[in-house]
Write a protein that holds these residues in place. Structure first.
Motif, PDB file in Angstrom:
ATOM      1  N   LYS A   1      48.344  41.973 -32.945  1.00  0.00           N
ATOM      2  CA  LYS A   1      49.746  42.249 -33.294  1.00  0.00           C
ATOM      3  C   LYS A   1      50.633  42.317 -32.056  1.00  0.00           C
ATOM      4  N   SER A   2      50.030  42.174 -30.878  1.00  0.00           N
ATOM      5  CA  SER A   2      50.785  42.290 -29.626  1.00  0.00           C
ATOM      6  C   SER A   2      51.589  41.024 -29.358  1.00  0.00           C
ATOM      7  N   GLN A   3      52.678  41.179 -28.616  1.00  0.00           N
ATOM      8  CA  GLN A   3      53.495  40.022 -28.254  1.00  0.00           C
ATOM      9  C   GLN A   3      52.697  39.035 -27.404  1.00  0.00           C
ATOM     10  N   PHE A   4      51.781  39.559 -26.601  1.00  0.00           N
ATOM     11  CA  PHE A   4      50.936  38.711 -25.751  1.00  0.00           C
ATOM     12  C   PHE A   4      50.184  37.689 -26.604  1.00  0.00           C
ATOM     13  N   PHE A   5      49.614  38.145 -27.719  1.00  0.00           N
ATOM     14  CA  PHE A   5      48.854  37.249 -28.592  1.00  0.00           C
ATOM     15  C   PHE A   5      49.767  36.414 -29.475  1.00  0.00           C
TER      16      PHE A   5
ATOM     17  N   LYS B   1      40.507  29.581 -28.370  1.00  0.00           N
ATOM     18  CA  LYS B   1      41.066  29.475 -27.019  1.00  0.00           C
ATOM     19  C   LYS B   1      42.089  30.569 -26.739  1.00  0.00           C
ATOM     20  N   ASN B   2      42.706  31.113 -27.792  1.00  0.00           N
ATOM     21  CA  ASN B   2      43.680  32.190 -27.607  1.00  0.00           C
ATOM     22  C   ASN B   2      43.017  33.403 -26.974  1.00  0.00           C
ATOM     23  N   THR B   3      43.781  34.163 -26.199  1.00  0.00           N
ATOM     24  CA  THR B   3      43.213  35.262 -25.430  1.00  0.00           C
ATOM     25  C   THR B   3      43.815  36.611 -25.809  1.00  0.00           C
ATOM     26  N   LEU B   4      43.061  37.655 -25.519  1.00  0.00           N
ATOM     27  CA  LEU B   4      43.526  39.033 -25.691  1.00  0.00           C
ATOM     28  C   LEU B   4      43.298  39.792 -24.393  1.00  0.00           C
ATOM     29  N   LEU B   5      44.070  40.851 -24.197  1.00  0.00           N
ATOM     30  CA  LEU B   5      43.883  41.729 -23.042  1.00  0.00           C
ATOM     31  C   LEU B   5      42.846  42.781 -23.408  1.00  0.00           C
ATOM     32  N   LEU B   6      41.765  42.851 -22.620  1.00  0.00           N
ATOM     33  CA  LEU B   6      40.689  43.787 -22.941  1.00  0.00           C
ATOM     34  C   LEU B   6      40.422  44.773 -21.817  1.00  0.00           C
ATOM     35  N   PRO B   7      40.534  46.085 -22.117  1.00  0.00           N
ATOM     36  CA  PRO B   7      39.986  47.107 -21.219  1.00  0.00           C
ATOM     37  C   PRO B   7      38.509  47.314 -21.557  1.00  0.00           C
ATOM     38  N   GLU B   8      37.880  48.279 -20.917  1.00  0.00           N
ATOM     39  CA  GLU B   8      36.503  48.615 -21.269  1.00  0.00           C
ATOM     40  C   GLU B   8      36.450  49.168 -22.700  1.00  0.00           C
TER      41      GLU B   8
END
Length: 421
Positions: A135-139, A162-169
């Motif tokens: 739901k993030s603008q990044f995605f 191929k689409n990416t997400l921002l992942l922390p631990e």
């Protein structure tokens, strides 16, 4: 914070976060064969395998719409398209990228051609975090770029991977998902409370404006009132029509249209504006508080009560303003009558099975309603309903605040701007 490059675009994220393609956080992905060409013999009236359609992928989870089933036998022949409870379902068409968790209401779910099923690698990504991250603008920007220029606005399995997400631990993913889930529960609870209050309001409204229930201390007989005979009905006349260029973002006077009606009131924040010349052009449609408005074009018969008016306001074409002649009735009482089944039934009778595209003044000549014989009782009824209305509006304002807070939290938490761990 660190700077990472994705598709020639620099994205600022914490140094211990990574940008990961969806293809690297799943163990499997599949879409469904079910589309408009599904053969009739594959459908069943029995509650066997539920077909997951685009309309079921709601903004906040599973949406119970367009119930269709296929047989277990047929579903098992396309086993890759079966979705298990807890797995992720993602829309391929608009709203492309919208993701939900498959519920557990049915024995079996099977995909339509408009959705994909993702089985996540739980060692890489938390399921709830994944849903929020999509739901993030990044995605969403990536999805928007994927379908730009497409006539059917459809993404594909290849593009999704191929689409990416921002992942922390993982532990931080879980913490972020937990915080966002908490505010989602608050929002859901508030939405249910609003729905409950609305039902109470409309139930009370229906009983009071029809005389089914009477207020203590009032015993006089009710009398019929013909709205057209006892009211001034005015609208913007044809030669005063506005061009698009006259719709201003700011100006002397609000310009009220039917699209500005929200739950029976005017959303002043959404109104366009017009010049003073346009406002003073017709005194008959200069609005005041407690004016009653009815749409006569588009979605006909929508009603609004003018209140909280803070500056001059006038009407666009497509809306009647209704005012009592010589205090023939309480305008607020009429407004609640128009909100009730009394007016809905009149419009249904008027249409008689056809679609009305325009409501003429002559159409309202036959609209009559029963009302208390005194303005005092009419106002007493209106006061009770108004108090219930205010309770709903306060809750709705609180809901908007929570929703705004959630958007800010998502923006901060899903980019690492604010850290929880």
């Amino acid at each position: 914070m660190g700077i990472t490059t994705r598709d020639k675009e620099q994205v600022v994220i914490p140094s211990d976060w990574t940008i990961v393609p969806i293809g690297e956080m799943i163990t499997d992905i599949a879409d469904g064969p079910f589309g408009s060409n599904l053969k009739s013999e594959h459908y069943t009236e029995e509650r066997e395998a539920r077909i997951v359609q685009l309309s079921n992928i709601g903004e906040d989870g599973w949406k119970e719409e367009n119930t269709k089933y296929t047989t277990f036998e047929h579903a098992k022949k396309i086993e890759r398209s079966i979705v298990k409870s807890g797995e992720v379902i993602m829309a391929k068409m608009m709203p492309a990228g919208r993701s939900i968790i498959c519920p557990s209401k049915e024995k079996m779910y099977v995909l339509s051609s408009d959705a994909v099923r993702l089985r996540l690698n739980k060692n890489v990504v938390n399921t709830d975090y994944f849903i929020y991250a999509t739901k993030s603008q990044f995605f969403l920007k990536q999805i928007g770029d994927d379908i730009q220029g497409s006539t059917r606005a459809r993404t594909s399995i290849t593009k999704i991977k191929k689409n990416t997400l921002l992942l922390p631990e993982l532990n931080e993913q879980e913490a972020i998902a937990s915080v966002l889930s908490t505010i989602d529960k608050l929002i859901s609870t508030l939405e249910k409370e609003i729905e409950k209050k609305k039902n109470i309001k409309y139930g009370t409204l229906q009983k009071l404006v029809t005389g089914e229930e009477r207020l203590n201390g009032y015993t006089d007989e009710w009398v019929p009132i013909n709205m057209a005979k006892k009211s001034k009905l005015k609208a913007r006349i044809g030669w005063q029509g506005l061009t698009t260029a006259e719709y201003l973002d700011s100006g002397y006077s609000y310009l009220v249209t039917g699209t500005d009606f929200v739950d029976g009131h005017i959303n002043w924040d959404c109104c366009h504006f017009v010049t003073a010349d346009r406002y003073y052009q017709d005194p008959n449609i200069q609005l005041t508080n407690e004016d009653v408005l009815i749409t006569k074009d588009g979605t006909i018969g929508k009603v609004a009560l003018v209140d909280n008016l803070s500056k001059p306001a006038t009407l666009n074409s497509g809306v009647f303003v209704v005012r009592p002649i010589n205090h023939a009735y309480s305008a607020r009482f009429l407004y609640y009558v128009l909100e009730s089944r009394v007016f809905r039934d009149f419009l249904d009778m008027l249409s008689a099975g056809s679609t009305i595209v325009h409501l003429y003044q002559k159409d309202l000549v036959n609209f009559s309603f029963m009302a208390p014989n005194t303005i005092k009782e009419q106002e007493a009824i209106a006061d009770i309903i108004y108090d219930l209305d205010c309770e709903v509006r306060k809750l709705e304002e609180k809901l908007r605040k929570y929703q705004k807070i959630k958007q800010g939290m998502m923006s901060d938490l899903l980019t690492g701007k604010i850290r929880l761990v």
